[in-house]
Design a protein around this motif. Structure first.
Motif, PDB file in Angstrom:
ATOM      1  N   GLU A   1      40.883  14.913  36.443  1.00  0.00           N
ATOM      2  CA  GLU A   1      40.899  13.503  36.097  1.00  0.00           C
ATOM      3  C   GLU A   1      41.589  12.723  37.255  1.00  0.00           C
ATOM      4  N   LYS A   2      42.705  13.270  37.812  1.00  0.00           N
ATOM      5  CA  LYS A   2      43.339  12.649  38.731  1.00  0.00           C
ATOM      6  C   LYS A   2      42.813  12.388  40.061  1.00  0.00           C
ATOM      7  N   TYR A   3      41.772  13.214  40.277  1.00  0.00           N
ATOM      8  CA  TYR A   3      41.156  13.421  41.924  1.00  0.00           C
ATOM      9  C   TYR A   3      39.883  13.123  41.647  1.00  0.00           C
ATOM     10  N   ARG A   4      39.327  12.960  40.902  1.00  0.00           N
ATOM     11  CA  ARG A   4      37.633  12.820  40.566  1.00  0.00           C
ATOM     12  C   ARG A   4      36.954  11.854  41.414  1.00  0.00           C
ATOM     13  N   ASP A   5      37.820  10.692  41.325  1.00  0.00           N
ATOM     14  CA  ASP A   5      37.374   9.651  42.044  1.00  0.00           C
ATOM     15  C   ASP A   5      37.439   9.595  43.536  1.00  0.00           C
ATOM     16  N   LYS A   6      38.149  10.621  43.771  1.00  0.00           N
ATOM     17  CA  LYS A   6      38.748  10.612  45.401  1.00  0.00           C
ATOM     18  C   LYS A   6      37.871  11.511  46.050  1.00  0.00           C
ATOM     19  N   GLY A   7      36.877  11.971  45.484  1.00  0.00           N
ATOM     20  CA  GLY A   7      35.929  13.313  45.953  1.00  0.00           C
ATOM     21  C   GLY A   7      36.087  14.724  45.575  1.00  0.00           C
ATOM     22  N   PHE A   8      36.999  14.931  44.553  1.00  0.00           N
ATOM     23  CA  PHE A   8      37.053  16.441  43.890  1.00  0.00           C
ATOM     24  C   PHE A   8      36.245  16.545  42.918  1.00  0.00           C
ATOM     25  N   ASP A   9      36.099  17.905  42.746  1.00  0.00           N
ATOM     26  CA  ASP A   9      35.076  18.390  41.595  1.00  0.00           C
ATOM     27  C   ASP A   9      35.319  19.495  41.321  1.00  0.00           C
TER      28      ASP A   9
ATOM     29  N   GLU B   1      50.872  24.861  40.264  1.00  0.00           N
ATOM     30  CA  GLU B   1      51.266  23.774  41.186  1.00  0.00           C
ATOM     31  C   GLU B   1      50.451  23.632  42.406  1.00  0.00           C
ATOM     32  N   ALA B   2      50.108  24.672  43.075  1.00  0.00           N
ATOM     33  CA  ALA B   2      49.352  24.918  44.212  1.00  0.00           C
ATOM     34  C   ALA B   2      48.156  24.102  44.241  1.00  0.00           C
ATOM     35  N   LEU B   3      47.482  23.956  43.157  1.00  0.00           N
ATOM     36  CA  LEU B   3      46.498  23.382  42.739  1.00  0.00           C
ATOM     37  C   LEU B   3      46.230  21.868  43.258  1.00  0.00           C
ATOM     38  N   GLY B   4      47.287  21.490  42.524  1.00  0.00           N
ATOM     39  CA  GLY B   4      47.465  19.991  42.693  1.00  0.00           C
ATOM     40  C   GLY B   4      47.920  19.537  44.161  1.00  0.00           C
ATOM     41  N   THR B   5      48.780  20.255  44.657  1.00  0.00           N
ATOM     42  CA  THR B   5      49.267  20.119  45.938  1.00  0.00           C
ATOM     43  C   THR B   5      48.118  20.173  47.191  1.00  0.00           C
ATOM     44  N   LEU B   6      47.259  21.450  46.825  1.00  0.00           N
ATOM     45  CA  LEU B   6      46.104  21.318  47.894  1.00  0.00           C
ATOM     46  C   LEU B   6      45.170  20.282  47.866  1.00  0.00           C
ATOM     47  N   VAL B   7      44.748  20.005  46.484  1.00  0.00           N
ATOM     48  CA  VAL B   7      43.751  18.881  46.384  1.00  0.00           C
ATOM     49  C   VAL B   7      44.256  17.750  47.226  1.00  0.00           C
ATOM     50  N   ALA B   8      45.542  17.329  46.694  1.00  0.00           N
ATOM     51  CA  ALA B   8      45.940  16.163  46.936  1.00  0.00           C
ATOM     52  C   ALA B   8      45.896  15.968  48.728  1.00  0.00           C
ATOM     53  N   GLU B   9      46.199  17.070  49.169  1.00  0.00           N
ATOM     54  CA  GLU B   9      46.112  17.121  50.724  1.00  0.00           C
ATOM     55  C   GLU B   9      44.716  17.022  51.234  1.00  0.00           C
ATOM     56  N   LEU B  10      43.896  17.647  50.667  1.00  0.00           N
ATOM     57  CA  LEU B  10      42.577  17.750  51.014  1.00  0.00           C
ATOM     58  C   LEU B  10      41.415  16.598  50.740  1.00  0.00           C
ATOM     59  N   VAL B  11      41.896  15.857  49.506  1.00  0.00           N
ATOM     60  CA  VAL B  11      40.981  14.715  49.418  1.00  0.00           C
ATOM     61  C   VAL B  11      41.462  13.533  50.499  1.00  0.00           C
ATOM     62  N   GLU B  12      42.367  13.487  51.181  1.00  0.00           N
ATOM     63  CA  GLU B  12      42.866  12.659  51.891  1.00  0.00           C
ATOM     64  C   GLU B  12      42.090  12.834  53.317  1.00  0.00           C
ATOM     65  N   LYS B  13      41.705  14.145  53.563  1.00  0.00           N
ATOM     66  CA  LYS B  13      40.917  14.493  54.857  1.00  0.00           C
ATOM     67  C   LYS B  13      39.416  14.131  54.644  1.00  0.00           C
ATOM     68  N   LYS B  14      39.064  13.480  55.977  1.00  0.00           N
ATOM     69  CA  LYS B  14      37.579  13.309  56.206  1.00  0.00           C
ATOM     70  C   LYS B  14      36.898  14.406  56.543  1.00  0.00           C
ATOM     71  N   PRO B  15      35.495  14.683  55.931  1.00  0.00           N
ATOM     72  CA  PRO B  15      34.790  15.824  56.443  1.00  0.00           C
ATOM     73  C   PRO B  15      34.673  15.793  57.959  1.00  0.00           C
TER      74      PRO B  15
END
Length: 464
Positions: free
Chosen positions: A324-332, A401-415
């Motif tokens: 719910e937190k990161y779905r709008d930022k490209g997480f699925d 906690e690792a899931l949220g930390t990793l996702v927060a970092e990865l969604v900010e990176k462009k492919p």
């Protein structure tokens, strides 16, 4: 973690005490169901004659009780031959103690191990048979290990002295018993936060497993060592550990051990996933086909789970929150259910209001036989595989906690540029070079010569 033990054999003993306590015999029912048929028939006859079946002669009961008291199940047998004593040890190890309190149980455990120790010493002193000697040494070590935690410093010193003596024994099998005991003791005392200590333990297990004839008792140590190798953050070490154990199991000459060694191969496949592209295919719960290409450019959690998996259910709120937190930022999220009951999965997804896609395999490719579980060596769930925007695996344990930390970092990176884009760009850059082969192959009039761009080259002789 369940495997994090820090107090050595005391923990092992307490676990054993709890296990024995859990299996204490229940009080006998008011009517003994095991009463012989002959006695039941006699009781019925007495009832018919008007006698009370429940009445018993108090004198007989007292005599029977006294006779029972005289028989001590933990008393050494009259026949003290090594063979008889070995059978005695085997028998008393399976007895169920008739105790009512935990204190009584501990006293029983002390008495049991002391008599095992006495019997083992007699077998060892007889020096009749090397196999019996080995069994006796094994029993003695186990008894001393238990008594060292219950009977004070004297038993601890006795154990230490005995282990020191065994190291110098000329018989390889006897030395092996001491090594196995020490290895087990070290395992229970491991600091699971100390990578150096874990690596040393793993290396020692590997050395002992490869020394001489394969000892099946070391197989479980190897399995646990392989698991530990994946917990210290050194992927290459873990891969090498599993590969070496796989080779040793394959050479064991034992079909069951060889089959168990396939677990190491599965571990290797999992460990080698990191840094490589992930490809997911299959059918959804509703039977339609899954399209992995639709997730290109997204950060995706591929979650292997099941409705019957407790840890999976416990992790679900964390996955939902991150979704719910990161779905709008490209997480699925893509779930891969290892259930065998489609209706159970459908009902669970509906009750939990899960909004992401879930794959499900139909029999015989359901449960652990799901093609994706087989492809990626899934032998335990939940297995949470996190994929970055380029489609490469970042983690195979993205939980907590690792899931949220990793996702927060990865969604900010462009492919990065996709492979197709890179290939197209490479073609454009190499157009002039691509025309050289056509000229060298005998083509006198390449297209480049007909273009205006080549006119300046034609004027060079005039300049001279």
């Amino acid at each position: 973690m369940l495997f994090k033990l820090s107090s050595g054999w005391l923990v092992a003993l307490l676990m054993a005490v709890v296990a024995v306590w859990a299996f204490l015999p229940a009080p006998l029912p008011a009517e003994d169901e095991d009463q012989p048929v002959v006695e039941e028939a006699a009781d019925e006859a007495e009832d018919e004659e008007g006698q009370e079946a429940d009445e018993a002669d108090p004198a007989e009961e007292l005599e029977e009780a006294e006779e029972a008291d005289e028989v001590d199940p933990l008393a050494l047998p009259e026949d003290t031959s090594p063979e008889s004593l070995a059978k005695f040890i085997e028998r008393v190890q399976t007895l169920r103690p008739d105790v009512k309190t935990q204190e009584e149980l501990i006293e029983y455990v002390k008495k049991l191990n002391k008599v095992i120790l006495e019997a083992a010493d007699k077998i060892i002193e007889a020096k009749a048979d090397e196999d019996l000697d080995t069994q006796a040494v094994r029993a003695k070590l186990a008894a001393l290990g238990t008594l060292s935690q219950l009977d004070g410093e004297g038993a601890k010193k006795q154990l230490a002295d005995y282990l020191s003596k065994l190291k110098d024994d000329k018989r390889p099998d006897i030395v092996k018993e001491a090594q196995l005991y020490l290895l087990a003791n070290r395992y229970h005392a491991l600091d699971h936060e100390n990578a150096k200590q874990i690596k040393q333990f793993i290396n020692d297990v590997r050395t002992q497993l490869g020394a001489g004839k394969f000892d099946p008792r070391l197989a479980q140590f190897a399995m646990e060592a392989a698991r530990l190798s994946q917990s210290i953050g050194d992927t290459q070490f873990a891969i090498e550990t599993n590969r070496q154990f796989a080779e040793l199991f394959a050479k064991s000459g034992n079909p069951q051990i060889e089959q168990a060694g396939q677990r190491f191969e599965a571990n290797i496949r999992k460990l080698e996933m990191v840094g490589k592209p992930l490809d997911i295919e299959g059918s959804l719960v509703d039977g339609s086909q899954f399209d992995w290409s639709a997730y290109q450019g997204k950060v995706v959690l591929v979650d292997f789970w099941a409705t019957w998996c407790g840890p999976c259910i416990q992790e679900l709120p964390n996955v939902k929150e991150t979704y719910e937190k990161y779905r709008d930022k490209g997480f699925d999220v893509v779930g891969i259910s290892l259930d065998e009951d489609r209706e159970a999965v459908e009902e669970f997804l509906k009750e939990e209001e899960i909004g992401w896609t879930t794959l499900f395999g139909t029999s015989p490719e359901s449960g652990w036989n799901h093609p994706m579980a087989q492809r990626y060596g899934v032998d335990g769930i939940p297995m949470a595989v996190l994929v970055d925007r380029d489609g490469n695996v970042v983690s195979i344990s993205a939980r907590g906690e690792a899931l949220g930390t990793l996702v927060a970092e990865l969604v900010e990176k462009k492919p990065s540029a996709s492979p197709a884009t890179k290939a197209a760009a490479g073609k454009q850059d190499k157009k002039p070079a691509a025309k050289k082969p056509s000229a060298s192959s005998g083509t006198d009039t390449p297209v480049a010569k007909k273009t205006p761009a080549k006119k300046p080259a034609a004027k060079k002789p005039a300049v001279k």
